[in-house]
Write an enzyme that holds these catalytic residues in place. Structure first.
Site, PDB file in Angstrom:
ATOM      1  N   GLU A   7      28.571  36.637  35.535  1.00 12.87           N
ATOM      2  CA  GLU A   7      28.863  36.394  34.118  1.00 12.87           C
ATOM      3  C   GLU A   7      28.882  34.917  33.789  1.00 12.87           C
ATOM      4  O   GLU A   7      28.572  34.511  32.678  1.00 12.87           O
ATOM      5  CB  GLU A   7      30.207  37.025  33.746  1.00 12.87           C
ATOM      6  N   LYS A   8      29.251  34.102  34.779  1.00 16.38           N
ATOM      7  CA  LYS A   8      29.357  32.657  34.544  1.00 16.38           C
ATOM      8  C   LYS A   8      29.058  31.907  35.835  1.00 16.38           C
ATOM      9  O   LYS A   8      29.121  32.483  36.933  1.00 16.38           O
ATOM     10  CB  LYS A   8      30.755  32.297  34.031  1.00 16.38           C
ATOM     11  N   ASP A 112      32.403  40.304  34.661  1.00 17.13           N
ATOM     12  CA  ASP A 112      33.846  40.452  34.855  1.00 17.13           C
ATOM     13  C   ASP A 112      34.208  41.935  34.872  1.00 17.13           C
ATOM     14  O   ASP A 112      33.534  42.752  34.235  1.00 17.13           O
ATOM     15  CB  ASP A 112      34.610  39.741  33.731  1.00 17.13           C
ATOM     16  N   ASP A 114      35.641  44.183  33.358  1.00 15.39           N
ATOM     17  CA  ASP A 114      36.164  44.772  32.128  1.00 15.39           C
ATOM     18  C   ASP A 114      34.983  45.243  31.289  1.00 15.39           C
ATOM     19  O   ASP A 114      33.828  45.147  31.702  1.00 15.39           O
ATOM     20  CB  ASP A 114      37.028  43.767  31.353  1.00 15.39           C
ATOM     21  N   TYR A 327      40.097  30.101  36.817  1.00 13.76           N
ATOM     22  CA  TYR A 327      39.452  30.465  35.545  1.00 13.76           C
ATOM     23  C   TYR A 327      40.469  30.499  34.407  1.00 13.76           C
ATOM     24  O   TYR A 327      41.496  31.170  34.500  1.00 13.76           O
ATOM     25  CB  TYR A 327      38.782  31.829  35.705  1.00 13.76           C
ATOM     26  N   ARG A 329      40.217  31.438  30.958  1.00 18.00           N
ATOM     27  CA  ARG A 329      40.240  32.390  29.837  1.00 18.00           C
ATOM     28  C   ARG A 329      40.867  33.717  30.277  1.00 18.00           C
ATOM     29  O   ARG A 329      40.255  34.776  30.184  1.00 18.00           O
ATOM     30  CB  ARG A 329      38.826  32.594  29.296  1.00 18.00           C
TER      31      ARG A 329
END
Length: 611
Positions: A7-8, A112, A114, A327, A329
């Site tokens: 994702e990142k 992630d 989710d 991380y 966020r």
């Protein structure tokens, strides 16, 4: 060849560290075994705007955009279209991912763990029409033990399509509400922009409601009766208990000065004050939890006056540039239990990075395992903590230093014993009147010394009296004070209010869904929502607090309550949960839940005139 799509970039780095790096190419890594690891920058695709779905007969403006007209609303796409985001770096990276997808035999979705993380990679696979096998990597932590465990237990990606469907339903519902209602109410306001969103409008309404409460607040004088008492040479303070005397107003205040004076006179006439009850208690205080982004944003707003976006920017820099923290966020305040064994390494690094805290770090006991290590409480991410990175702290900016120091101290506090507080409550009879005295003393500082909270529990030390003892009245006075309005929101407290918005809802089911879903917005979006409300001229900052503007207040009063109410999020979250479980289809949700709501609100807007 397997292709891991993270994702990142930070997750991609962790995965390649675990696989072993052969080389770094532009936009991806090559592992020792030949696998490729690439990354996204969050969502790389977005839903097309209404212009894509409106017919060519709709007139365009000077910017070649189709004009907004009542007759074109509501817009309901027959077939949803995702397009690459306009950001150049994102488009370039998406092109790289597309080439890698064509060359691989298996894709591993490393979004992630989710809903949004699932959809983020799945929609890229759909965009490039990928049909080969796909696996799912699931890890909420980036320590090497957690990464290796996740790599060794990959699951079929199709097992998680319910998560992607729930995210897709959320995405489409927000589009349908935001695009249609913003256009409809803007037309009702004679083309003065009225921006509406499922999250931003209830957020704006929180500030409006608080401002209204403050504006309409009438401050009143009230009275308290204080007594200084003495026992065995120790003087202490007590309050006259006003309950049951018939002197309090409906708000629970003594506002009648004559009644206050009469009570004071009666107290002064009392010839004997006798102890009727003594309660003593010793309490161990629980460790603080690790920090979520909202926790840090509230702390930084209260302590330094930082905006939510500034705090996020600082946290992002500590994470990406300096790699000193995890991380940022994150909406979670807990840590994976497997990470506890890394505590000695983290403490060792902290000792090198923070010589100013060396005495405290040497006292830390890594064998202590506080309540913050709890796998059952972990969400897509874990609490924000320091890493094992060693760096000269002088390289940090002043703002980075402030936030980093706070994160370090909260982490250090986990390895100190629990503080112990002694509390004493004494009740005394002065004829028909009752006096109450309370005191607390910190017997053991524990982690309080790390957080510089050593004196926060010290009030007054009460004498060692017993039931039946008499105490002497030294003086009695009337203390005058005034009632105060609720505090205006700053950006930190507004974010906490968004997170805890379930407290504003009475229906138990709605309250549950809002609480389980962590309120409105996410840790990744709340700061941006507030910034967007400021950019649009709906919120302004005055003396470090947020105020609603006249412009926003005027249109907000014309909006139906359901648009301003977080209950809409609760209702939708219930549906998202059903979609994730496979008990409801996205089309049923769109057609039976969202469409009727949007049609109704657009029709209401057509009959509304906003001046």
């Amino acid at each position: 060849m397997r292709l891991f799509i993270a994702e990142k970039p930070s997750v991609a780095r962790c995965i390649i560290d675990a696989l072993g790096l052969r080389s770094k190419e532009k936009g991806y890594y090559i592992a020792l075994n030949g696998d490729r690891v690439t990354w996204c920058f969050g969502h790389m695709l977005e839903l097309a705007e209404p212009d894509h779905y409106l017919g060519s007969s709709v007139p365009v403006n000077s910017k070649n955009k189709k004009i907004w007209r009542y007759e074109d609303l509501p817009v309901f796409p027959q077939r949803w279209v995702n397009i690459p985001k306009s950001d150049k770096a994102a488009r370039s990276q998406l092109t790289t991912i597309g080439k890698l997808i064509k060359a691989c035999s298996v894709v591993v979705n490393c979004g992630d763990p989710d809903r949004e993380g699932q959809l983020l990679v799945d929609e890229i696979l759909e965009h490039f029409k990928y049909k080969k096998p796909a696996l799912r990597y699931l890890s909420s932590a980036q320590d090497m033990a957690s990464v290796r465990k996740a790599l060794s237990s990959l699951k079929p990606n199709k097992h998680y399509e319910g998560m992607a469907n729930a995210a897709r339903a959320r995405q489409r519902a927000d589009w349908l509400i935001g695009m249609n209602l913003s256009r409809a109410f803007t037309l009702s306001a004679a083309n003065e922009l009225v921006s509406i969103g499922r999250v931003q409008t209830p957020t704006l309404n929180l500030v409006a409601a608080r401002d209204k409460e403050i504006r309409s607040f009438v401050s009143n004088t009230f009275f308290k009766i204080k007594a200084q008492l003495e026992y065995d040479g120790i003087k202490f303070m007590a309050d006259l208990d006003l309950d049951g005397l018939g002197v309090l107003d409906k708000s629970g205040y003594l506002t009648n000065g004559h009644s206050a004076q009469a009570l004071l006179d009666n107290l002064n006439k009392c010839k004997e004050i006798r102890v009727t009850e003594v309660k003593e208690d010793k309490t161990e205080l629980q460790h603080p939890l690790s920090l979520s982004l909202a926790d840090i944003q509230k702390y930084a707003a209260d302590k330094f006056g930082f905006s939510a976006s500034k705090t996020l920017e600082v946290c992002q820099s500590l994470y990406e540039t300096h790699r000193l923290t995890t991380y940022p966020r994150s909406d979670c305040s807990y840590l994976p239990e497997a990470q506890h064994k890394e505590a000695p390494d983290v403490l060792k690094a902290l000792f090198q990075v923070n010589p100013d805290l060396s005495d405290l770090i040497l006292k830390a006991n890594p064998d202590i395992k506080s309540r913050t290590w709890n796998d059952s409480k972990i969400t897509a991410h874990h609490g924000i903590i320091p890493t094992t990175q060693v760096l000269d702290k002088s390289r940090l900016s002043e703002d980075e230093h402030k936030i980093y120091s706070y994160i370090v101290r909260v982490y250090l506090a986990q390895f100190f014993i629990k503080p112990v507080v002694s509390t004493t409550d004494i009740k005394m009879a002065a004829g028909p009147l009752v006096l109450k005295a309370s005191g607390s003393v910190l017997l053991r500082s524990g982690y309080k010394q790390v957080l510089n909270q050593g004196s926060t529990h010290n009030t007054q030390r009460l004498p060692a009296c017993r039931k039946g003892d008499t105490v002497e009245l030294v003086t009695a006075t009337i203390n005058k004070d005034r009632t105060r309005p609720p505090a205006a929101y700053n950006e930190g407290s507004l974010i906490k209010a968004m997170e805890n918005i379930s407290s504003t809802v009475s229906h138990p089911d709605h309250k549950k869904y809002l609480k389980d879903g962590d309120g409105i917005g996410t840790s990744a979006t709340r700061a941006e929502i507030i910034e967007e409300l400021k950019r649009k001229g709906y919120l302004k900052v005055e003396r470090k607090v947020l105020k609603i503007t006249d412009k926003a207040l005027k249109f907000l009063t014309h909006l139906p309550d359901i648009i301003k109410n977080p209950v809409l999020t609760a209702i939708y979250e219930c549906n998202f949960s059903e979609i994730e479980k496979g008990k409801m289809s996205i089309s049923d949700f769109e057609n039976k839940v969202v469409r009727p709501f949007v049609v109704k609100q657009v029709n209401l807007a057509k009959g509304t005139k906003i001046k």
